[in-house]
Design a protein around this motif. Structure first.
Motif, PDB file in Angstrom:
ATOM      1  N   PRO A 232      49.328 -11.642  43.620  1.00 41.50           N
ATOM      2  CA  PRO A 232      48.940 -13.055  43.470  1.00 41.50           C
ATOM      3  C   PRO A 232      47.431 -13.204  43.330  1.00 41.50           C
ATOM      4  CG  PRO A 232      49.483 -12.581  45.756  1.00 41.50           C
ATOM      5  CD  PRO A 232      49.867 -11.361  44.972  1.00 41.50           C
ATOM      6  N   PHE A 233      47.017 -14.209  42.574  1.00 42.56           N
ATOM      7  CA  PHE A 233      45.590 -14.477  42.408  1.00 42.56           C
ATOM      8  C   PHE A 233      45.088 -15.361  43.544  1.00 42.56           C
ATOM      9  CE2 PHE A 233      42.227 -17.378  41.046  1.00 42.56           C
ATOM     10  CZ  PHE A 233      41.262 -16.477  40.611  1.00 42.56           C
ATOM     11  N   GLN A 234      43.969 -14.980  44.133  1.00 43.68           N
ATOM     12  CA  GLN A 234      43.292 -15.777  45.150  1.00 43.68           C
ATOM     13  C   GLN A 234      41.822 -15.888  44.757  1.00 43.68           C
ATOM     14  OE1 GLN A 234      44.852 -17.286  47.632  1.00 43.68           O
ATOM     15  NE2 GLN A 234      46.834 -16.322  47.211  1.00 43.68           N
ATOM     16  N   SER A 235      41.244 -17.060  44.907  1.00 42.64           N
ATOM     17  CA  SER A 235      39.870 -17.278  44.481  1.00 42.64           C
ATOM     18  C   SER A 235      38.867 -16.742  45.503  1.00 42.64           C
ATOM     19  CB  SER A 235      39.617 -18.766  44.239  1.00 42.64           C
ATOM     20  OG  SER A 235      38.259 -18.989  43.935  1.00 42.64           O
ATOM     21  N   VAL A 236      38.102 -15.759  45.093  1.00 44.42           N
ATOM     22  CA  VAL A 236      37.034 -15.214  45.933  1.00 44.42           C
ATOM     23  C   VAL A 236      35.935 -16.259  46.120  1.00 44.42           C
ATOM     24  CG1 VAL A 236      35.230 -13.444  46.065  1.00 44.42           C
ATOM     25  CG2 VAL A 236      37.519 -12.848  45.238  1.00 44.42           C
ATOM     26  N   VAL A 237      35.582 -16.943  45.049  1.00 42.14           N
ATOM     27  CA  VAL A 237      34.499 -17.916  45.102  1.00 42.14           C
ATOM     28  C   VAL A 237      34.862 -19.084  46.008  1.00 42.14           C
ATOM     29  CG1 VAL A 237      33.086 -19.483  43.730  1.00 42.14           C
ATOM     30  CG2 VAL A 237      33.699 -17.239  42.817  1.00 42.14           C
ATOM     31  N   ARG A 238      36.110 -19.537  45.930  1.00 39.52           N
ATOM     32  CA  ARG A 238      36.523 -20.650  46.789  1.00 39.52           C
ATOM     33  C   ARG A 238      36.396 -20.279  48.261  1.00 39.52           C
ATOM     34  NH1 ARG A 238      42.197 -22.395  45.372  1.00 39.52           N
ATOM     35  NH2 ARG A 238      41.091 -23.218  43.550  1.00 39.52           N
ATOM     36  N   ALA A 239      36.750 -19.040  48.598  1.00 42.23           N
ATOM     37  CA  ALA A 239      36.637 -18.597  49.990  1.00 42.23           C
ATOM     38  C   ALA A 239      35.181 -18.622  50.447  1.00 42.23           C
ATOM     39  CB  ALA A 239      37.224 -17.200  50.140  1.00 42.23           C
ATOM     40  N   LEU A 240      34.268 -18.189  49.575  1.00 42.16           N
ATOM     41  CA  LEU A 240      32.848 -18.211  49.929  1.00 42.16           C
ATOM     42  C   LEU A 240      32.339 -19.645  50.073  1.00 42.16           C
ATOM     43  CD1 LEU A 240      31.486 -15.363  47.604  1.00 42.16           C
ATOM     44  CD2 LEU A 240      31.797 -15.272  50.084  1.00 42.16           C
ATOM     45  N   LEU A 241      32.803 -20.528  49.201  1.00 40.18           N
ATOM     46  CA  LEU A 241      32.394 -21.930  49.280  1.00 40.18           C
ATOM     47  C   LEU A 241      32.908 -22.580  50.565  1.00 40.18           C
ATOM     48  CD1 LEU A 241      33.028 -23.038  45.583  1.00 40.18           C
ATOM     49  CD2 LEU A 241      30.804 -22.976  46.719  1.00 40.18           C
ATOM     50  N   GLU A 242      34.155 -22.310  50.907  1.00 39.13           N
ATOM     51  CA  GLU A 242      34.742 -22.921  52.099  1.00 39.13           C
ATOM     52  C   GLU A 242      34.056 -22.455  53.382  1.00 39.13           C
ATOM     53  OE1 GLU A 242      38.862 -21.967  51.755  1.00 39.13           O
ATOM     54  OE2 GLU A 242      39.298 -23.643  50.370  1.00 39.13           O
ATOM     55  N   ARG A 243      33.547 -21.228  53.369  1.00 40.32           N
ATOM     56  CA  ARG A 243      32.832 -20.719  54.539  1.00 40.32           C
ATOM     57  C   ARG A 243      31.357 -21.121  54.531  1.00 40.32           C
ATOM     58  NH1 ARG A 243      35.717 -15.762  53.379  1.00 40.32           N
ATOM     59  NH2 ARG A 243      33.764 -14.804  52.668  1.00 40.32           N
ATOM     60  N   GLY A 244      30.920 -21.793  53.477  1.00 41.88           N
ATOM     61  CA  GLY A 244      29.535 -22.225  53.394  1.00 41.88           C
ATOM     62  C   GLY A 244      28.557 -21.106  53.107  1.00 41.88           C
ATOM     63  N   GLU A 245      29.045 -20.002  52.558  1.00 43.05           N
ATOM     64  CA  GLU A 245      28.159 -18.856  52.289  1.00 43.05           C
ATOM     65  C   GLU A 245      27.400 -19.006  50.979  1.00 43.05           C
ATOM     66  OE1 GLU A 245      29.201 -14.976  53.498  1.00 43.05           O
ATOM     67  OE2 GLU A 245      31.129 -15.620  54.323  1.00 43.05           O
ATOM     68  N   VAL A 246      27.918 -19.818  50.062  1.00 46.51           N
ATOM     69  CA  VAL A 246      27.200 -20.144  48.828  1.00 46.51           C
ATOM     70  C   VAL A 246      27.230 -21.654  48.656  1.00 46.51           C
ATOM     71  CG1 VAL A 246      27.658 -17.938  47.679  1.00 46.51           C
ATOM     72  CG2 VAL A 246      29.296 -19.811  47.448  1.00 46.51           C
ATOM     73  N   GLY A 247      26.172 -22.183  48.056  1.00 41.31           N
ATOM     74  CA  GLY A 247      26.099 -23.623  47.873  1.00 41.31           C
ATOM     75  C   GLY A 247      26.841 -24.105  46.654  1.00 41.31           C
ATOM     76  N   ASP A 248      27.022 -23.218  45.660  1.00 39.03           N
ATOM     77  CA  ASP A 248      27.770 -23.584  44.460  1.00 39.03           C
ATOM     78  C   ASP A 248      28.347 -22.320  43.857  1.00 39.03           C
ATOM     79  OD1 ASP A 248      25.813 -22.362  42.590  1.00 39.03           O
ATOM     80  OD2 ASP A 248      24.515 -24.013  43.218  1.00 39.03           O
ATOM     81  N   ALA A 249      29.112 -22.497  42.785  1.00 39.81           N
ATOM     82  CA  ALA A 249      29.818 -21.363  42.184  1.00 39.81           C
ATOM     83  C   ALA A 249      29.128 -20.840  40.934  1.00 39.81           C
ATOM     84  CB  ALA A 249      31.248 -21.780  41.853  1.00 39.81           C
ATOM     85  N   THR A 250      27.834 -21.122  40.773  1.00 39.12           N
ATOM     86  CA  THR A 250      27.130 -20.657  39.582  1.00 39.12           C
ATOM     87  C   THR A 250      26.823 -19.160  39.691  1.00 39.12           C
ATOM     88  OG1 THR A 250      24.977 -21.192  40.536  1.00 39.12           O
ATOM     89  CG2 THR A 250      26.074 -22.909  39.258  1.00 39.12           C
ATOM     90  N   PRO A 251      26.768 -18.458  38.557  1.00 39.04           N
ATOM     91  CA  PRO A 251      26.468 -17.018  38.596  1.00 39.04           C
ATOM     92  C   PRO A 251      25.184 -16.670  39.352  1.00 39.04           C
ATOM     93  CG  PRO A 251      27.301 -17.600  36.440  1.00 39.04           C
ATOM     94  CD  PRO A 251      27.137 -18.893  37.193  1.00 39.04           C
ATOM     95  N   PRO A 252      24.071 -17.414  39.201  1.00 38.84           N
ATOM     96  CA  PRO A 252      22.870 -17.057  39.979  1.00 38.84           C
ATOM     97  C   PRO A 252      23.102 -17.102  41.491  1.00 38.84           C
ATOM     98  CG  PRO A 252      22.277 -18.506  38.173  1.00 38.84           C
ATOM     99  CD  PRO A 252      23.775 -18.493  38.230  1.00 38.84           C
ATOM    100  N   SER A 253      23.837 -18.109  41.972  1.00 39.08           N
ATOM    101  CA  SER A 253      24.109 -18.209  43.410  1.00 39.08           C
ATOM    102  C   SER A 253      24.960 -17.050  43.895  1.00 39.08           C
ATOM    103  CB  SER A 253      24.804 -19.541  43.726  1.00 39.08           C
ATOM    104  OG  SER A 253      23.947 -20.623  43.483  1.00 39.08           O
ATOM    105  N   LEU A 254      25.952 -16.674  43.105  1.00 40.37           N
ATOM    106  CA  LEU A 254      26.839 -15.579  43.497  1.00 40.37           C
ATOM    107  C   LEU A 254      26.096 -14.243  43.471  1.00 40.37           C
ATOM    108  CD1 LEU A 254      30.011 -16.730  41.540  1.00 40.37           C
ATOM    109  CD2 LEU A 254      29.608 -16.902  44.005  1.00 40.37           C
TER     110      LEU A 254
END
Length: 386
Positions: A232-254
């Protein structure tokens, strides 16, 4: 290009000017007269190659035959002469009921946008698409072909493997955490950005820019979807966003998060157990997009992914939406002829399309900003019903 889913102008400058003046007349009221003259026209049937794939059943959507005047911007907002090469290329694999139209189109050489428009109006009929509940407004999103720097061997910052499809069915079903460290997997190349790898897996194909082992000239190749591990597909970026580890999902932030947390990257990626496998292809013509589900190269700005249970591959569509949003700019209309040439796992429903924007940074930006309301009309040959 089943991703988790180029406007080629052929007119000279004088011809383009002539087309603009004709389209202005069109918008001022020549439509009714032209429609009347078209109704009186008839053409003998032509011999044409047999069609390819069956049309989808109409029960998946509501189809309503409409007048050309019901299509917002038809005859004024899109230069159909510019769309003509994509339309002819689309006819390389005609669906059932399309062979005669394609044979006639191949004999045409429209002088301007008005001639191209008249030809379509003479031989096609518009159908408004709506969901089963009658809702005529859906969603437009965008996708693109990533272009990434890669290394043929694992070295330095190039540590993230782009895997080939294993021959062993049991091996190919392993989740990401196991496959990343298993030497039995063959890597086509290595990327320097783990989130670019995830993006490539979501898009389903991409271009790799590589240098040879001796630091020679760059070579560009394409990698295309070859399968996945059935996880199954799970969003890595969504998990980081929900934990507050990144402010947005843009490539520079990641990329910045990965740089600051090198020891946590593998665990972050393991949130998504799905692995997409690729095959490498020669890129003979850099001006051509990847092949879509129809088996033809996708055309930037003209190819869309659709739900093929509703819309047959190869169907021309009239799209009514708005241009991708950009800061400080008002939303401009996006009304154009597009072609149903691809599919995608998230593209479901009658009024749903994913527009292919091309490749490179600008295409990535436009695709990321495309999430607008959408209305769609299918253009079918005269006499063909959904």
């Amino acid at each position: 290009m089943v991703h988790q889913t180029m406007n080629t102008k052929i007119s000279s400058a004088p011809r383009a000017s002539r087309a603009r003046s004709s389209m202005g007349w069109w918008a001022r009221g020549g439509l009714a007269a032209i429609l009347g003259s078209l109704a009186a026209c008839s053409s003998p049937p032509l011999q044409a190659p047999p069609a390819a794939a069956p049309m989808p059943r109409a029960s998946a959507a509501r189809w309503a035959a409409v007048d050309w005047r019901d299509l917002p911007g038809w005859g004024s907002s899109d230069d159909l002469l510019a769309a003509w090469p994509a339309l002819l290329a689309n006819c390389q694999r005609p669906a059932p009921g399309w062979a005669e139209f394609c044979a006639r189109a191949a004999q045409q050489a429209p002088a301007d946008a008005t001639e191209a428009t008249l030809f379509l109006m003479k031989h096609l009929r518009p159908w408004r698409l709506a969901a089963d509940g009658g809702e005529a407004t859906g969603l437009l999103t965008g996708y693109f072909e990533p272009q990434l720097v890669a290394s043929r061997v694992r070295q330095g910052v190039f540590q993230w493997p782009l895997l080939a499809l294993p021959a062993d069915p049991a091996l190919r079903r392993l989740p990401r955490r196991d496959s990343d460290a298993d030497p039995r997997f063959a890597a086509l190349a290595y990327l320097d950005d783990p989130f670019a790898l995830l993006q490539l897996q979501v898009q389903g194909s991409g271009r790799l820019v590589m240098r040879d082992a001796n630091g020679g000239a760059e070579r560009v190749s394409r990698v295309a979807f070859a399968g996945h591990n059935d996880q199954p597909f799970q969003s890595v970026v969504r998990a980081l966003l929900e934990r507050g580890e990144v402010g947005d999902a843009t490539p520079p932030s990641l990329r910045d998060w990965a740089r600051r947390n090198p020891g946590r990257v593998r665990d972050a990626l393991a949130v998504n157990p799905r692995v997409v496998y690729f095959r490498e292809e020669a890129l003979a013509d850099a001006s051509q997009g990847p092949r879509g589900a129809q088996g033809l190269p996708l055309v930037p700005g003209r190819s869309v992914a659709v739900d093929r249970a509703v819309i047959g591959l190869g169907t021309p569509l009239w799209l009514d939406s708005t241009e991708p949003w950009s800061p400080g700019a008002a939303a401009a209309p996006l009304r154009r002829l597009v072609l149903a040439q691809d599919t995608g796992g998230a593209i479901q429903g009658a009024v749903r399309a994913d527009l292919f924007w091309g490749w490179g940074d600008d295409a990535a930006l436009r695709a990321g900003r495309t999430k607008q309301p959408l209305r769609l009309w299918a253009l079918l040959p005269q006499g063909l019903t959904p």
